[in-house]
Motif scaffolding. Sequence first.
Motif, PDB file in Angstrom:
ATOM      1  N   ALA A  16     -60.054  29.353   5.189  1.00 41.49           N
ATOM      2  CA  ALA A  16     -59.135  30.288   4.541  1.00 41.49           C
ATOM      3  C   ALA A  16     -59.862  31.201   3.662  1.00 41.49           C
ATOM      4  O   ALA A  16     -59.193  32.152   3.609  1.00 41.49           O
ATOM      5  N   LEU A  64     -53.540  26.575  -0.609  1.00 45.79           N
ATOM      6  CA  LEU A  64     -54.222  27.205  -1.356  1.00 45.79           C
ATOM      7  C   LEU A  64     -53.006  28.124  -2.130  1.00 45.79           C
ATOM      8  O   LEU A  64     -53.234  28.332  -3.521  1.00 45.79           O
ATOM      9  N   MET A  98     -53.361  30.854   4.191  1.00 45.85           N
ATOM     10  CA  MET A  98     -53.867  30.188   2.884  1.00 45.85           C
ATOM     11  C   MET A  98     -52.652  29.167   2.374  1.00 45.85           C
ATOM     12  O   MET A  98     -53.065  28.185   1.940  1.00 45.85           O
ATOM     13  N   ARG A 132     -58.703  37.464   2.203  1.00 48.09           N
ATOM     14  CA  ARG A 132     -57.921  36.384   1.595  1.00 48.09           C
ATOM     15  C   ARG A 132     -58.581  36.143   0.224  1.00 48.09           C
ATOM     16  O   ARG A 132     -57.751  35.775  -0.714  1.00 48.09           O
TER      17      ARG A 132
END
Length: 97
Positions: free
Chosen positions: A19, A67, A62, A25
């Motif tokens: 990710a 995250l 994500m 990102r």
Amino acid sequence: MNIKQSISNDELRVKIFKALADENRLAIVRLLHENHDNMEYGKLSAAFNVGKSTISYHLKIMHEAGLITFVKHGQSKDVQLNKMVFDGVLPGFLATL
């Protein structure tokens, strides 16, 4: 720790690193961190010069890696960094941004 725990921890780490292995990102993580780890979805998506579907895709990746989380407020939603994941798996990472 038994072997099943280490495999699931390794799988989690792989998801996290995959990710984060994208400039867009990383930019999202940086922007969220600069905004006290929380930002309204519309403002976050407006900050990038890409389509809403592209931002949605990045946020999905994500979120699946743990995250970020989403918090709904009526018809809007906020995107929040999951500090527990960053502190547990990548201590000090956010300070390097």
